[in-house]
Scaffold this motif. Sequence first.
Motif, PDB file in Angstrom:
ATOM      1  N   VAL A  39       0.997  -1.136   0.027  1.00 29.65           N
ATOM      2  CA  VAL A  39       0.058  -0.080  -0.054  1.00 29.65           C
ATOM      3  C   VAL A  39       0.771   1.290  -0.128  1.00 29.65           C
ATOM      4  N   VAL A  40       1.985   1.204   0.763  1.00 31.10           N
ATOM      5  CA  VAL A  40       2.681   2.619   0.871  1.00 31.10           C
ATOM      6  C   VAL A  40       3.465   2.648  -0.637  1.00 31.10           C
TER       7      VAL A  40
ATOM      8  N   LYS B 109       2.280   1.651  -3.593  1.00 33.74           N
ATOM      9  CA  LYS B 109       1.063   2.360  -4.591  1.00 33.74           C
ATOM     10  C   LYS B 109       0.798   3.523  -4.176  1.00 33.74           C
ATOM     11  N   THR B 110       0.791   4.059  -2.916  1.00 35.98           N
ATOM     12  CA  THR B 110       0.382   5.402  -2.687  1.00 35.98           C
ATOM     13  C   THR B 110       1.608   6.415  -3.100  1.00 35.98           C
TER      14      THR B 110
ATOM     15  N   VAL C  58       1.021   6.903  -6.719  1.00 30.35           N
ATOM     16  CA  VAL C  58      -0.250   7.891  -7.054  1.00 30.35           C
ATOM     17  C   VAL C  58       0.236   9.176  -6.574  1.00 30.35           C
ATOM     18  N   TYR C  59       0.888   9.378  -5.567  1.00 27.11           N
ATOM     19  CA  TYR C  59       1.434  10.601  -5.208  1.00 27.11           C
ATOM     20  C   TYR C  59       2.147  11.564  -6.199  1.00 27.11           C
TER      21      TYR C  59
ATOM     22  N   LEU D 191      -6.263  10.384 -11.089  1.00 30.34           N
ATOM     23  CA  LEU D 191      -6.043   9.230 -10.319  1.00 30.34           C
ATOM     24  C   LEU D 191      -5.773   8.050 -11.113  1.00 30.34           C
TER      25      LEU D 191
END
Length: 58
Positions: free
Chosen positions: A29-30, A32-33, A36-37, A52
């Motif tokens: 998750v980190v 992937k985030t 996206v960021y 997104l």
Amino acid sequence: MFIRIAFVEIHYVAIILSIFALFATTILVVFKTAIVYRGGILLYAKGSFKNLKEALKI
């Protein structure tokens, strides 16, 4: 899992696997985030939800 450990005897393998799954999911998750960021905020500088999908392609 903590409730199961408190009330039922569980093998150590199950505890280790659940902790590993927790860490692996957190790391996934980190990353992937971060993608996206980077794609949504840093490159487009708008940060809206419309971007997104485009941010995930990068």
